[in-house]
Write a protein that holds these residues in place. Structure first.
Motif, mmCIF file in Angstrom:
data_model
loop_
_atom_site.group_PDB
_atom_site.id
_atom_site.type_symbol
_atom_site.label_atom_id
_atom_site.label_comp_id
_atom_site.label_asym_id
_atom_site.label_seq_id
_atom_site.Cartn_x
_atom_site.Cartn_y
_atom_site.Cartn_z
ATOM 1 N N PRO A 9 61.097 20.089 -6.439
ATOM 2 C CA PRO A 9 60.748 19.527 -5.041
ATOM 3 C C PRO A 9 59.653 20.206 -4.269
ATOM 4 O O PRO A 9 59.768 21.270 -3.996
ATOM 5 C CB PRO A 9 62.008 19.535 -4.317
ATOM 6 N N ALA A 11 57.705 18.231 -1.494
ATOM 7 C CA ALA A 11 57.207 17.108 -0.448
ATOM 8 C C ALA A 11 57.587 17.535 0.849
ATOM 9 O O ALA A 11 57.723 16.070 1.677
ATOM 10 C CB ALA A 11 57.673 15.727 -1.232
ATOM 11 N N ARG A 13 57.426 18.849 4.875
ATOM 12 C CA ARG A 13 56.295 18.544 5.767
ATOM 13 C C ARG A 13 55.478 19.916 5.939
ATOM 14 O O ARG A 13 54.423 19.903 6.231
ATOM 15 C CB ARG A 13 57.007 18.167 7.027
ATOM 16 N N GLN A 87 57.472 11.153 -3.078
ATOM 17 C CA GLN A 87 58.720 10.793 -2.264
ATOM 18 C C GLN A 87 58.021 10.373 -1.038
ATOM 19 O O GLN A 87 57.370 11.239 -0.371
ATOM 20 C CB GLN A 87 59.509 12.120 -1.913
ATOM 21 N N LEU A 91 62.694 12.604 3.501
ATOM 22 C CA LEU A 91 64.063 12.266 4.129
ATOM 23 C C LEU A 91 65.144 13.759 3.747
ATOM 24 O O LEU A 91 66.283 13.347 4.053
ATOM 25 C CB LEU A 91 64.695 11.042 3.350
ATOM 26 N N GLY A 92 64.683 14.425 3.368
ATOM 27 C CA GLY A 92 65.448 15.698 2.777
ATOM 28 C C GLY A 92 65.333 16.014 1.449
ATOM 29 O O GLY A 92 65.057 15.458 0.526
ATOM 30 N N LEU A 93 65.688 17.220 1.313
ATOM 31 C CA LEU A 93 65.623 18.210 -0.186
ATOM 32 C C LEU A 93 66.585 17.282 -1.073
ATOM 33 O O LEU A 93 66.152 16.958 -2.161
ATOM 34 C CB LEU A 93 66.191 19.333 0.040
ATOM 35 N N ALA A 96 64.577 14.215 -2.184
ATOM 36 C CA ALA A 96 63.650 14.439 -2.830
ATOM 37 C C ALA A 96 64.064 14.523 -4.417
ATOM 38 O O ALA A 96 63.379 14.184 -5.498
ATOM 39 C CB ALA A 96 62.741 15.932 -2.617
ATOM 40 N N ASP A 115 58.347 26.486 -2.595
ATOM 41 C CA ASP A 115 58.052 27.565 -1.711
ATOM 42 C C ASP A 115 58.759 29.056 -1.775
ATOM 43 O O ASP A 115 58.688 29.706 -0.893
ATOM 44 C CB ASP A 115 57.836 27.157 -0.285
HETATM 45 P P1 UTP Z 1 61.940 23.269 3.786
HETATM 46 O O1 UTP Z 1 63.576 23.257 4.193
HETATM 47 O O2 UTP Z 1 61.220 24.414 3.441
HETATM 48 O O3 UTP Z 1 61.273 22.232 4.763
HETATM 49 O O4 UTP Z 1 62.129 22.641 2.243
HETATM 50 P P2 UTP Z 1 59.690 21.893 4.638
HETATM 51 O O5 UTP Z 1 59.698 20.420 5.160
HETATM 52 O O6 UTP Z 1 58.867 22.038 3.429
HETATM 53 O O7 UTP Z 1 58.954 22.983 5.379
HETATM 54 P P3 UTP Z 1 59.213 23.129 7.278
HETATM 55 O O8 UTP Z 1 60.487 23.592 7.549
HETATM 56 O O9 UTP Z 1 58.624 21.754 7.761
HETATM 57 O O10 UTP Z 1 58.179 24.151 7.310
HETATM 58 C C1 UTP Z 1 62.706 23.126 1.089
HETATM 59 C C2 UTP Z 1 62.042 22.562 -0.142
HETATM 60 O O11 UTP Z 1 62.378 20.976 -0.243
HETATM 61 C C3 UTP Z 1 61.269 20.437 -0.244
HETATM 62 C C4 UTP Z 1 60.198 21.111 0.287
HETATM 63 O O12 UTP Z 1 58.857 21.082 0.032
HETATM 64 C C5 UTP Z 1 60.490 22.676 -0.081
HETATM 65 O O13 UTP Z 1 60.192 22.936 -1.452
HETATM 66 N N1 UTP Z 1 61.421 19.206 0.305
HETATM 67 C C6 UTP Z 1 62.252 19.267 1.567
HETATM 68 C C7 UTP Z 1 61.105 17.896 -0.129
HETATM 69 O O14 UTP Z 1 60.499 17.929 -1.243
HETATM 70 N N2 UTP Z 1 61.482 16.864 0.515
HETATM 71 C C8 UTP Z 1 61.833 16.885 1.800
HETATM 72 O O15 UTP Z 1 62.198 15.784 2.245
HETATM 73 C C9 UTP Z 1 62.508 18.166 2.244
#
Ligand code: UTP
Length: 263
Positions: A9, A11, A13, A87, A91-93, A96, A115
């Motif tokens: 995942p 995607a 923000r 995605q 809308l959340g992990l 995704a 990350d």
């Molecule tokens: P994070 O909680 O780090 O959120 O996501 P984020 O949106 O990437 O970063 P911030 O908090 O805005 O700075 C944890 C993992 O889940 C993926 C992120 O890309 C990261 O690898 N993720 C999260 C998605 O793929 N989609 C989502 O809707 C949320």
């Protein structure tokens, strides 16, 4: 049957990395000489995955595809196929991960958050894979957290003692904080999931922060008695924040170039 597919995942923000992520997706930010997402694909390939399903937002899809396919495969990645899936809305992990369902089908799979980068020489996917008994149960990578992190991570509910690094789990709670935490073991971004997680995610409503939380699906897997944890000795390098990216660049740089670079 060994695990041959990974879901990555990527995607989110990336708000904690603004302004760098105003145009460039977080997964494509450079750590030393390659984008963060490449470390995750390399790690999946080292664990034997032949396919990496990378979940990206609308803008990043073609960039990620190009990065991995331009002029042929990247060195060391000849045996893994990178397949982006979009995605459309963050809308959340949990959401995704569910976007990868049609690519993964009824296979068990590795899941890696791009990350978080593993420290050189500290891969955990092979251990998670063997703990899953070749994909028969889901296994979560865990780390012991200090108080401040109990409100930032998903925290698991143990259901046995730790034996040879593994324990049974009864579930997990997202960001419980010190008072409500059922243990000190936090979910740190590396998992093996059985495909039943997809049908669970389909029925999972938005949770903490209004997002569809992967931790809520993990809780359901625990209720069904099909969840284990693996306590990893090392933390992962978090490149989702400016401070973390700096530390990761330093540690990976030390490994790549030796301490003399910083003298
Ligand atoms: P994070 O909680 O780090 O959120 O996501 P984020 O949106 O990437 O970063 P911030 O908090 O805005 O700075 C944890 C993992 O889940 C993926 C992120 O890309 C990261 O690898 N993720 C999260 C998605 O793929 N989609 C989502 O809707 C949320």
């Amino acid at each position: 049957m060994s695990i041959d597919v990974a879901v990555i995942p990527a995607a989110g923000r990336g708000t904690r990395m603004r302004p760098a992520t105003r145009v460039v997706p977080k997964a494509l930010l450079t750590v030393i000489d390659r984008p963060a997402i490449q470390y995750a694909v390399e790690e999946a390939a080292r664990a034997g995955a032949k396919e990496a399903v990378v979940v990206v937002d609308l803008d990043a899809g073609h960039l990620v595809a190009q990065h991995f396919s331009l002029d042929g495969a990247l060195p060391g990645l000849e045996d893994i196929q990178v397949r982006p899936v979009v995605q459309e809305e963050a809308l959340g992990l949990g959401h995704a991960v569910s976007e990868a369902a049609h690519m993964v089908g009824d296979r068990s799979f590795f899941c890696l958050l791009s990350d978080n980068i593993v420290r050189p020489g500290h891969d955990v996917l092979a251990s998670l894979g063997s703990g899953s008994r070749d994909g028969a149960v889901s296994v979560m990578c865990l780390r012991e957290l200090s108080d401040e992190f109990l409100s930032r991570y998903g925290v698991v509910i143990p259901d046995s003692d730790v034996v040879d690094g593994f324990l049974d789990l009864a579930g997990a709670v997202e960001k419980p904080g010190v008072k409500a935490a059922p243990s000190r073991f936090g979910l740190v971004g590396r998992y093996v999931f059985t495909p039943e997680v997809f049908s669970i995610l389909e029925k999972t409503s938005p949770g903490v922060g209004g997002e569809i939380q992967l931790t809520d699906a993990i809780q359901e897997l625990g209720k069904r008695g099909r969840l284990r944890g693996y306590v990893a000795g090392e933390s992962l390098l978090d490149v989702g924040t400016p401070e973390g990216l700096l530390i990761a660049s330093y540690e990976l740089g030390l490994d790549r170039y030796g301490p003399e670079l910083f003298e």
